[in-house]
Design a protein around this motif. Sequence first.
Motif, PDB file in Angstrom:
ATOM      1  N   PHE A 265       0.845  -1.186   0.000  1.00 34.77           N
ATOM      2  CA  PHE A 265       0.000   0.000   0.000  1.00 34.77           C
ATOM      3  C   PHE A 265       0.889   1.248   0.000  1.00 34.77           C
ATOM      4  N   TRP A 266       0.290   2.398  -0.289  1.00 32.94           N
ATOM      5  CA  TRP A 266       1.017   3.651  -0.112  1.00 32.94           C
ATOM      6  C   TRP A 266       1.481   3.738   1.336  1.00 32.94           C
ATOM      7  N   SER A 267       2.722   4.139   1.540  1.00 30.05           N
ATOM      8  CA  SER A 267       3.316   4.073   2.882  1.00 30.05           C
ATOM      9  C   SER A 267       3.096   5.339   3.713  1.00 30.05           C
ATOM     10  N   TYR A 268       2.488   6.355   3.117  1.00 30.04           N
ATOM     11  CA  TYR A 268       2.235   7.637   3.796  1.00 30.04           C
ATOM     12  C   TYR A 268       1.167   8.342   2.984  1.00 30.04           C
ATOM     13  N   PHE A 269       0.308   9.089   3.661  1.00 31.54           N
ATOM     14  CA  PHE A 269      -0.686   9.862   2.924  1.00 31.54           C
ATOM     15  C   PHE A 269      -0.936  11.187   3.628  1.00 31.54           C
ATOM     16  N   CYS A 270      -0.905  12.250   2.842  1.00 30.55           N
ATOM     17  CA  CYS A 270      -1.282  13.566   3.352  1.00 30.55           C
ATOM     18  C   CYS A 270      -2.014  14.319   2.256  1.00 30.55           C
ATOM     19  N   GLN A 271      -3.097  14.954   2.633  1.00 30.43           N
ATOM     20  CA  GLN A 271      -3.809  15.814   1.689  1.00 30.43           C
ATOM     21  C   GLN A 271      -4.007  17.198   2.288  1.00 30.43           C
ATOM     22  N   ILE A 272      -3.667  18.213   1.501  1.00 31.96           N
ATOM     23  CA  ILE A 272      -3.990  19.599   1.867  1.00 31.96           C
ATOM     24  C   ILE A 272      -5.202  19.980   1.042  1.00 31.96           C
ATOM     25  N   SER A 273      -6.294  20.288   1.707  1.00 28.25           N
ATOM     26  CA  SER A 273      -7.507  20.594   0.958  1.00 28.25           C
ATOM     27  C   SER A 273      -8.448  21.424   1.806  1.00 28.25           C
ATOM     28  N   ASP A 274      -9.192  22.314   1.153  1.00 27.47           N
ATOM     29  CA  ASP A 274     -10.241  23.037   1.864  1.00 27.47           C
ATOM     30  C   ASP A 274     -11.609  22.471   1.515  1.00 27.47           C
ATOM     31  N   SER A 275     -11.614  21.302   0.855  1.00 26.05           N
ATOM     32  CA  SER A 275     -12.872  20.639   0.523  1.00 26.05           C
ATOM     33  C   SER A 275     -13.433  19.964   1.770  1.00 26.05           C
ATOM     34  N   THR A 276     -14.696  20.203   2.054  1.00 30.92           N
ATOM     35  CA  THR A 276     -15.310  19.629   3.253  1.00 30.92           C
ATOM     36  C   THR A 276     -15.890  18.252   2.962  1.00 30.92           C
ATOM     37  N   THR A 277     -15.932  17.432   3.989  1.00 29.29           N
ATOM     38  CA  THR A 277     -16.538  16.111   3.867  1.00 29.29           C
ATOM     39  C   THR A 277     -18.034  16.265   3.648  1.00 29.29           C
ATOM     40  N   SER A 278     -18.527  15.700   2.563  1.00 33.58           N
ATOM     41  CA  SER A 278     -19.957  15.781   2.265  1.00 33.58           C
ATOM     42  C   SER A 278     -20.360  14.556   1.486  1.00 33.58           C
ATOM     43  N   TYR A 279     -21.634  14.415   1.227  1.00 40.51           N
ATOM     44  CA  TYR A 279     -22.135  13.231   0.537  1.00 40.51           C
ATOM     45  C   TYR A 279     -21.523  13.117  -0.858  1.00 40.51           C
ATOM     46  N   GLY A 280     -20.798  12.022  -1.075  1.00 41.93           N
ATOM     47  CA  GLY A 280     -20.251  11.759  -2.397  1.00 41.93           C
ATOM     48  C   GLY A 280     -18.990  12.537  -2.720  1.00 41.93           C
ATOM     49  N   SER A 281     -18.471  13.316  -1.804  1.00 46.06           N
ATOM     50  CA  SER A 281     -17.279  14.118  -2.084  1.00 46.06           C
ATOM     51  C   SER A 281     -16.031  13.275  -1.899  1.00 46.06           C
ATOM     52  N   TYR A 282     -15.294  13.035  -2.999  1.00 45.63           N
ATOM     53  CA  TYR A 282     -14.048  12.279  -2.878  1.00 45.63           C
ATOM     54  C   TYR A 282     -12.926  13.175  -2.367  1.00 45.63           C
ATOM     55  N   SER A 283     -12.866  14.407  -2.882  1.00 45.92           N
ATOM     56  CA  SER A 283     -11.797  15.311  -2.456  1.00 45.92           C
ATOM     57  C   SER A 283     -11.901  15.621  -0.971  1.00 45.92           C
ATOM     58  N   GLY A 284     -13.111  15.584  -0.429  1.00 46.33           N
ATOM     59  CA  GLY A 284     -13.304  15.880   0.986  1.00 46.33           C
ATOM     60  C   GLY A 284     -13.386  14.649   1.867  1.00 46.33           C
ATOM     61  N   ALA A 285     -13.188  13.473   1.274  1.00 47.27           N
ATOM     62  CA  ALA A 285     -13.276  12.239   2.057  1.00 47.27           C
ATOM     63  C   ALA A 285     -12.105  12.138   3.027  1.00 47.27           C
ATOM     64  N   VAL A 286     -12.372  11.632   4.215  1.00 46.37           N
ATOM     65  CA  VAL A 286     -11.288  11.449   5.182  1.00 46.37           C
ATOM     66  C   VAL A 286     -10.392  10.304   4.698  1.00 46.37           C
ATOM     67  N   PRO A 287      -9.104  10.336   5.056  1.00 47.09           N
ATOM     68  CA  PRO A 287      -8.166   9.320   4.553  1.00 47.09           C
ATOM     69  C   PRO A 287      -8.598   7.879   4.838  1.00 47.09           C
ATOM     70  N   ASN A 288      -9.266   7.639   5.967  1.00 47.83           N
ATOM     71  CA  ASN A 288      -9.649   6.263   6.300  1.00 47.83           C
ATOM     72  C   ASN A 288     -10.541   5.625   5.245  1.00 47.83           C
ATOM     73  N   GLU A 289     -11.298   6.446   4.519  1.00 51.65           N
ATOM     74  CA  GLU A 289     -12.155   5.906   3.462  1.00 51.65           C
ATOM     75  C   GLU A 289     -11.319   5.172   2.411  1.00 51.65           C
ATOM     76  N   LYS A 290     -10.073   5.602   2.233  1.00 50.82           N
ATOM     77  CA  LYS A 290      -9.214   4.992   1.227  1.00 50.82           C
ATOM     78  C   LYS A 290      -8.777   3.581   1.621  1.00 50.82           C
ATOM     79  N   ILE A 291      -8.890   3.247   2.900  1.00 56.09           N
ATOM     80  CA  ILE A 291      -8.605   1.872   3.326  1.00 56.09           C
ATOM     81  C   ILE A 291      -9.583   0.920   2.647  1.00 56.09           C
ATOM     82  N   THR A 292     -10.855   1.328   2.556  1.00 56.84           N
ATOM     83  CA  THR A 292     -11.882   0.453   1.988  1.00 56.84           C
ATOM     84  C   THR A 292     -11.687   0.211   0.501  1.00 56.84           C
ATOM     85  N   TRP A 293     -10.898   1.080  -0.150  1.00 56.23           N
ATOM     86  CA  TRP A 293     -10.636   0.937  -1.581  1.00 56.23           C
ATOM     87  C   TRP A 293      -9.289   0.275  -1.868  1.00 56.23           C
TER      88      TRP A 293
END
Length: 323
Positions: A265-293
């Motif tokens: 897997f990717w060994s480190y992840f960081c995102q700088i974003s002002d996108s908020t978590t919302s329904y269907g928002s990938y850019s605003g998804a929290v990093p843990n969501e990427k575990i499921t993918w």
Amino acid sequence: MSKGAISQFIEKYYLHFNSAALVDAAKDYEKQLQGGSKMLVSLAGAMSTAELGKIFAEMIRKDKVHIISCTGANLEEDVMNLVAHSHYKRVPNYRDLTPKEEWDLMESGLNRVTDTCIPEEEAFRRIQHHIVKIWKDAEAKGERYFPHEFLYKLLLSGALEEHYEIDLKDSWMYAAAEKNLPIVVPGWEDSTLGNIFASYVLKGELKASTMKSGIEYMTFLADWYTDNSKEGIGFFQIGGGIAGDFPICVVPMLYQDLERTDTPFWSYFCQISDSTTSYGSYSGAVPNEKITWGKLDIDTPKHIIESDATIVAPLIFAYLLDM
């Protein structure tokens, strides 16, 4: 090496909330490099127009970036800034502009990106003739290249030297070209040079196949990831969008679709974003969501800094450069 004044300031005063997230992300990035891991940096938005190259070029020169994923706009806008910087126009009162004032900017050949207007005529007049010749020469020889490789050829040819308007060390594209740094540019067609190339295809003056495709970028990235992931590869994402979405998917593609179950897997992840978590928002998804993918592991260091990348990224890079 001891840390410089900027790094010491950050460590002393950035202790909570988003500022603490910035420090944590910077320190884990540093740990990745110290452990022998490589780092992918993705550039969304208009980071080149924001002149990120002033510090990002040094990150490249100091081997703190090993592969880049960026939009076609960021790829070309660094070169445009190199050759037409004096013609850029800043509009600090951009929020107050009327539709008529916006139209006047367009009529003047000024394409606005927030508070900065790109001088279309000056920028592309100095690039287009040379890049089209490189495209046509390659086609005549039966050669095919990626979009970034064509721009590397242009920069290293010296054809633009008479037009340089900033210090060459402030161009991240030139720093990348000197190292022949691998770059992936998903959706390159969605850029001015991409549009220009398409126009030559429509006129019958170039073949679409002369430009290597997005699928070829993905297969190139898959091979690069496979060859370089033994010690780990981190993912530092500036903004959202296709520049980040495209490359991060290479891991589940290798693992699931090619059934290479030893793919790390990717060994480190960081995102700088002002996108908020919302329904269907990938850019605003929290990093843990990427575990499921199947992109990140349970123990992958994960950071999200909810702020303006033009503020955060230079500070993190300054920390990594011991400034």
